[in-house]
Motif scaffolding. Structure first.
Motif, PDB file in Angstrom:
ATOM      1  N   PRO A 108      17.447   1.863  -4.696  1.00  0.00           N
ATOM      2  CA  PRO A 108      18.777   1.311  -4.499  1.00  0.00           C
ATOM      3  C   PRO A 108      19.806   2.421  -4.747  1.00  0.00           C
ATOM      4  CG  PRO A 108      17.503  -0.002  -6.060  1.00  0.00           C
ATOM      5  CD  PRO A 108      16.691   1.189  -5.740  1.00  0.00           C
ATOM      6  N   ASP A 109      20.962   2.345  -4.073  1.00  0.00           N
ATOM      7  CA  ASP A 109      21.929   3.438  -4.125  1.00  0.00           C
ATOM      8  C   ASP A 109      22.230   3.916  -5.535  1.00  0.00           C
ATOM      9  OD1 ASP A 109      21.989   3.434  -1.524  1.00  0.00           O
ATOM     10  OD2 ASP A 109      23.909   2.380  -1.292  1.00  0.00           O
ATOM     11  N   PHE A 110      22.481   2.947  -6.430  1.00  0.00           N
ATOM     12  CA  PHE A 110      22.906   3.380  -7.765  1.00  0.00           C
ATOM     13  C   PHE A 110      21.788   4.119  -8.492  1.00  0.00           C
ATOM     14  CE2 PHE A 110      20.817  -0.516  -8.788  1.00  0.00           C
ATOM     15  CZ  PHE A 110      20.391  -0.398 -10.091  1.00  0.00           C
ATOM     16  N   LEU A 111      20.527   3.774  -8.148  1.00  0.00           N
ATOM     17  CA  LEU A 111      19.412   4.465  -8.791  1.00  0.00           C
ATOM     18  C   LEU A 111      19.245   5.867  -8.213  1.00  0.00           C
ATOM     19  CD1 LEU A 111      16.621   1.759  -9.152  1.00  0.00           C
ATOM     20  CD2 LEU A 111      18.209   2.555 -10.851  1.00  0.00           C
ATOM     21  N   SER A 112      19.348   5.995  -6.872  1.00  0.00           N
ATOM     22  CA  SER A 112      19.155   7.341  -6.313  1.00  0.00           C
ATOM     23  C   SER A 112      20.310   8.246  -6.728  1.00  0.00           C
ATOM     24  CB  SER A 112      18.941   7.320  -4.804  1.00  0.00           C
ATOM     25  OG  SER A 112      19.909   6.569  -4.176  1.00  0.00           O
ATOM     26  N   ILE A 166       7.001   6.654  -0.557  1.00  0.00           N
ATOM     27  CA  ILE A 166       8.244   6.457  -1.310  1.00  0.00           C
ATOM     28  C   ILE A 166       9.119   7.692  -1.161  1.00  0.00           C
ATOM     29  CG2 ILE A 166       9.272   6.042  -3.571  1.00  0.00           C
ATOM     30  CD1 ILE A 166       6.897   4.520  -4.369  1.00  0.00           C
ATOM     31  N   THR A 167      10.294   7.481  -0.613  1.00  0.00           N
ATOM     32  CA  THR A 167      11.245   8.594  -0.486  1.00  0.00           C
ATOM     33  C   THR A 167      12.451   8.258  -1.365  1.00  0.00           C
ATOM     34  OG1 THR A 167      12.421   7.526   1.291  1.00  0.00           O
ATOM     35  CG2 THR A 167      10.592   8.938   1.923  1.00  0.00           C
ATOM     36  N   LEU A 168      13.352   9.231  -1.517  1.00  0.00           N
ATOM     37  CA  LEU A 168      14.549   8.942  -2.331  1.00  0.00           C
ATOM     38  C   LEU A 168      15.350   7.791  -1.742  1.00  0.00           C
ATOM     39  CD1 LEU A 168      16.106  12.271  -3.610  1.00  0.00           C
ATOM     40  CD2 LEU A 168      15.163  10.416  -4.952  1.00  0.00           C
ATOM     41  N   ASN A 169      15.237   7.597  -0.407  1.00  0.00           N
ATOM     42  CA  ASN A 169      15.970   6.496   0.241  1.00  0.00           C
ATOM     43  C   ASN A 169      15.470   5.136  -0.188  1.00  0.00           C
ATOM     44  OD1 ASN A 169      17.332   8.332   1.666  1.00  0.00           O
ATOM     45  ND2 ASN A 169      15.981   8.235   3.461  1.00  0.00           N
ATOM     46  N   ALA A 170      14.242   5.123  -0.748  1.00  0.00           N
ATOM     47  CA  ALA A 170      13.667   3.829  -1.120  1.00  0.00           C
ATOM     48  C   ALA A 170      14.330   3.255  -2.375  1.00  0.00           C
ATOM     49  CB  ALA A 170      12.179   3.977  -1.363  1.00  0.00           C
ATOM     50  N   LEU A 208      11.672   3.916 -16.209  1.00  0.00           N
ATOM     51  CA  LEU A 208      10.818   4.469 -15.152  1.00  0.00           C
ATOM     52  C   LEU A 208      10.104   3.343 -14.405  1.00  0.00           C
ATOM     53  CD1 LEU A 208       9.322   6.886 -13.788  1.00  0.00           C
ATOM     54  CD2 LEU A 208       7.723   6.848 -15.673  1.00  0.00           C
ATOM     55  N   LYS A 209       9.585   2.395 -15.171  1.00  0.00           N
ATOM     56  CA  LYS A 209       8.871   1.270 -14.559  1.00  0.00           C
ATOM     57  C   LYS A 209       9.814   0.485 -13.639  1.00  0.00           C
ATOM     58  CE  LYS A 209       5.705  -2.358 -16.016  1.00  0.00           C
ATOM     59  NZ  LYS A 209       5.111  -3.037 -17.143  1.00  0.00           N
ATOM     60  N   ASN A 210      11.035   0.256 -14.118  1.00  0.00           N
ATOM     61  CA  ASN A 210      12.005  -0.482 -13.302  1.00  0.00           C
ATOM     62  C   ASN A 210      12.341   0.274 -12.022  1.00  0.00           C
ATOM     63  OD1 ASN A 210      12.094  -2.430 -15.213  1.00  0.00           O
ATOM     64  ND2 ASN A 210      13.974  -1.730 -16.186  1.00  0.00           N
ATOM     65  N   PHE A 211      12.477   1.607 -12.137  1.00  0.00           N
ATOM     66  CA  PHE A 211      12.771   2.427 -10.951  1.00  0.00           C
ATOM     67  C   PHE A 211      11.653   2.258  -9.913  1.00  0.00           C
ATOM     68  CE2 PHE A 211      15.939   6.082 -11.533  1.00  0.00           C
ATOM     69  CZ  PHE A 211      16.757   5.339 -12.351  1.00  0.00           C
ATOM     70  N   VAL A 212      10.401   2.387 -10.405  1.00  0.00           N
ATOM     71  CA  VAL A 212       9.266   2.325  -9.479  1.00  0.00           C
ATOM     72  C   VAL A 212       9.195   0.937  -8.834  1.00  0.00           C
ATOM     73  CG1 VAL A 212       6.748   2.503  -9.296  1.00  0.00           C
ATOM     74  CG2 VAL A 212       7.995   4.091 -10.746  1.00  0.00           C
ATOM     75  N   GLU A 213       9.421  -0.102  -9.650  1.00  0.00           N
ATOM     76  CA  GLU A 213       9.387  -1.466  -9.105  1.00  0.00           C
ATOM     77  C   GLU A 213      10.434  -1.631  -8.018  1.00  0.00           C
ATOM     78  OE1 GLU A 213       9.736  -4.071 -12.466  1.00  0.00           O
ATOM     79  OE2 GLU A 213       7.566  -4.035 -12.799  1.00  0.00           O
ATOM     80  N   ALA A 214      11.646  -1.118  -8.288  1.00  0.00           N
ATOM     81  CA  ALA A 214      12.725  -1.256  -7.312  1.00  0.00           C
ATOM     82  C   ALA A 214      12.378  -0.504  -6.028  1.00  0.00           C
ATOM     83  CB  ALA A 214      14.034  -0.720  -7.895  1.00  0.00           C
ATOM     84  N   ALA A 215      11.809   0.693  -6.166  1.00  0.00           N
ATOM     85  CA  ALA A 215      11.483   1.493  -4.983  1.00  0.00           C
ATOM     86  C   ALA A 215      10.415   0.807  -4.140  1.00  0.00           C
ATOM     87  CB  ALA A 215      11.012   2.876  -5.398  1.00  0.00           C
ATOM     88  N   ARG A 245       0.860  -1.173   0.000  1.00  0.00           N
ATOM     89  CA  ARG A 245       0.000   0.000   0.000  1.00  0.00           C
ATOM     90  C   ARG A 245       0.904   1.234   0.000  1.00  0.00           C
ATOM     91  NH1 ARG A 245      -5.193   0.355   1.850  1.00  0.00           N
ATOM     92  NH2 ARG A 245      -5.052  -1.702   2.751  1.00  0.00           N
ATOM     93  N   ILE A 246       0.788   2.037  -1.048  1.00  0.00           N
ATOM     94  CA  ILE A 246       1.588   3.256  -1.110  1.00  0.00           C
ATOM     95  C   ILE A 246       0.633   4.428  -1.139  1.00  0.00           C
ATOM     96  CG2 ILE A 246       3.167   4.623  -2.564  1.00  0.00           C
ATOM     97  CD1 ILE A 246       4.549   2.323  -1.187  1.00  0.00           C
ATOM     98  N   ILE A 247       0.797   5.315  -0.203  1.00  0.00           N
ATOM     99  CA  ILE A 247      -0.148   6.418  -0.117  1.00  0.00           C
ATOM    100  C   ILE A 247       0.474   7.704  -0.642  1.00  0.00           C
ATOM    101  CG2 ILE A 247      -1.374   7.858   1.555  1.00  0.00           C
ATOM    102  CD1 ILE A 247      -1.792   5.202   3.094  1.00  0.00           C
ATOM    103  N   LYS A 248       1.797   7.829  -0.454  1.00  0.00           N
ATOM    104  CA  LYS A 248       2.402   9.107  -0.801  1.00  0.00           C
ATOM    105  C   LYS A 248       3.757   8.905  -1.477  1.00  0.00           C
ATOM    106  CE  LYS A 248       3.254  13.537   1.300  1.00  0.00           C
ATOM    107  NZ  LYS A 248       4.518  13.786   1.904  1.00  0.00           N
ATOM    108  N   VAL A 249       4.059   9.765  -2.431  1.00  0.00           N
ATOM    109  CA  VAL A 249       5.397   9.788  -3.014  1.00  0.00           C
ATOM    110  C   VAL A 249       6.003  11.137  -2.657  1.00  0.00           C
ATOM    111  CG1 VAL A 249       6.725   9.721  -5.151  1.00  0.00           C
ATOM    112  CG2 VAL A 249       4.707   8.285  -4.925  1.00  0.00           C
ATOM    113  N   ASP A 250       7.191  11.119  -2.074  1.00  0.00           N
ATOM    114  CA  ASP A 250       7.829  12.354  -1.616  1.00  0.00           C
ATOM    115  C   ASP A 250       8.035  13.360  -2.751  1.00  0.00           C
ATOM    116  OD1 ASP A 250       8.105  12.006   1.009  1.00  0.00           O
ATOM    117  OD2 ASP A 250      10.288  12.338   1.009  1.00  0.00           O
TER     118      ASP A 250
END
Ligand SMILES: Nc1ncnc2c1ncn2[C@@H]1O[C@H](COP(=O)(O)OP(=O)(O)OP(=O)(O)O)[C@@H](O)[C@H]1O
Length: 457
Positions: free
Chosen positions: A391-395, A385-389, A369-376, A345-350
């Motif tokens: 993986p390091d190489f993606l953020s 979802i915050t930037l910390n969510a 984009l889809k891969n980023f969202v899946e990883a987060a 359940r995701i309610i908010k994206v930072d």
């Protein structure tokens, strides 16, 4: 009758601790007041220390805090905790007409039993997916035009074009960078055409070894070569008969195959390898490429006559960096579908994430984009979802400053950020922002349009 309140309490506690369900009680602000032993064990919490913690710090994806706020009963809600699905109930506690807290229960106290049930459900889901895939193999097309998300003018234009050209047999060439959704559109054209009940067959021209191409496309007859299957094998053209053949990455088609393909498209008949007959086929061809075919023609790498044959109708899908207003609708769509699949359940994206998504150039387009969202979503432990969510190489990628920018681009980027920040600060009051920035209202509207920041504040 039990008179001693301590004894009563002890009995009740024993009942609750040995109850079938996991139980948690929170106060009106969502702080844990009680959690039974088995629930604590499962979550790895110390029963003496859990009291007083906020429920969101204790239970992943919980909605207990919302149950208190909204005062609504939630029964049999699917909740994802520690990689597993659970069934949760949330019941507000009312006292003198006011919500003073809530009781939450989670079914399946016994993890062994739960695991059995969970793997049973997972096995059923696997089976369902298997049959779904089997059906997709028979039918081929899995996407429809509704799956093509985005609000930009470009997306609207593409969708209109797809609807206009779907019926009929004319060849279609879909152009665009890798990951822009060309295959999705090919599926959609097939689904909207009169051929939708017939197969949609795909071949990736860049992935088939050259010596297998002919038999892959046109099939072979029995005894065509050593190792040939008894009875021969149909090629993609035969499999697609009556339906649509999607030639992905047509720019990678070997030259000797280009001439054979052209012949088939002109004659509308194929000759399987080793056969002494030809066979009429009725196939609509949709081709896609991310390569500059005109340039390849100049370099004698792609046949001009084949180009004109496949390029009867053309659709161009722009890269995502040229239609940034699609980023947010696409992100929302992906979050929605991943949540539906996984029970998260995701309610908010930072706001930071939204900003980073808009600044990043997306060389891999929608696929990236889809891969980023899946990883987060995979990595996030809360409903935000915050930037910390990431993986390091993606953020790092998201936050990287693009050193190849021109001065003009830097200026525009800064202007965009300033306007956006002010709009956020002033809750979208354009007049107030125009005043504060010392520019005219019309000018500000133009800039909001230019930087596509309408939906970002
Ligand atoms: N507008 C869109 N809405 C929803 N999903 C999209 C959209 N565009 C692309 N996708 C998704 O992005 C991924 C890549 O899309 P697709 O395979 O259709 O791209 P492509 O242009 O054919 O890529 P390639 O050239 O590498 O084969 C898929 O998962 C697809 O579902």
């Amino acid at each position: 009758m039990l008179k001693d309140p301590l004894l009563k309490h002890q009995i009740l506690e024993t009942i609750i601790d040995s109850a079938y369900e996991w139980i948690v009680v929170v106060d009106h602000e969502g702080y844990v007041q009680y959690m039974n032993k088995t629930y604590c064990e499962f979550l790895g919490e110390d029963p003496t220390k859990v009291i007083g913690k906020h429920v969101t710090d204790v239970i992943e994806n919980t909605r207990m805090d919302k149950a208190v706020l909204q005062g609504k009963v939630e029964i049999a809600d699917l909740q994802f905790i520690r990689g597993n699905y659970m069934i949760a109930n949330r019941i507000p506690i009312l006292f003198e007409g006011k919500v003073i807290g809530a009781v939450g229960t989670v079914i399946f106290r016994d993890t062994e039993q739960w695991k059995k049930m969970n793997s049973h459900i997972k096995a059923l889901l696997h089976e369902l997916n298997f049959y779904k895939k089997e059906w997709d193999v028979v039918n081929g097309a899995t996407y429809t035009l509704n799956d093509f998300a985005g609000n930009s003018e470009e997306v609207k234009r593409i969708k209109e074009r797809v609807k206009n050209i779907a019926s009929g047999d004319l060849s279609v060439l879909i152009r665009g960078e890798s990951g822009t959704g060309k295959e999705l559109l090919a599926h959609s054209i097939h689904q909207l055409s009169e051929r939708s009940a017939k197969p949609f067959i795909k071949i990736n021209c860049g992935a088939v070894p050259e010596h297998l191409f002919e038999s892959e496309l046109f099939g072979y007859s029995e005894g065509a070569f050593t190792g040939a299957k008894k009875g021969g094998k149909p090629g993609k053209f035969q499999l697609a008969d009556g339906g649509t053949l999607f030639l992905d990455e047509i720019g990678d088609l070997p030259q000797n195959m280009q001439i054979k393909l052209l012949r088939v498209l002109q004659e509308k008949e194929i000759e399987p390898v080793g056969a002494i007959y030809s066979k009429k086929i009725n196939v609509r061809v949709i081709a896609a490429t991310n390569r500059p075919l005109e340039q390849l023609i100049k370099e004698n790498k792609f046949r001009e006559d084949l180009f004109y044959r496949i390029n009867v109708l053309q659709i161009h899908v722009p890269p995502i960096r040229e239609r940034k207003e699609d980023i947010w609708p696409l992100t929302e769509r992906f979050i929605e579908s991943i949540c539906a699949e996984t029970g998260k359940r995701i309610i908010k994206v930072d706001q930071d994430v939204k900003e980073a998504f808009l600044t990043y150039d997306w060389p891999g387009n929608v696929r990236e984009l889809k891969n980023f969202v899946e990883a987060a979503l995979q990595l996030t432990l809360s409903d935000q979802i915050t930037l910390n969510a990431f993986p390091d190489f993606l953020s790092e990628k998201l936050q990287m400053d693009d050193s190849a920018k021109t001065l003009k681009e830097y200026v525009q980027e800064t202007e965009r950020k300033v306007i956006l920040n002010h709009l956020k600060k002033m809750n979208g009051d354009v007049m107030a922002v125009a005043d504060e920035l010392g520019i005219g209202k019309t000018n500000l509207y133009e800039k909001i349009k230019k930087y596509k920041i309408k939906d970002c504040f």
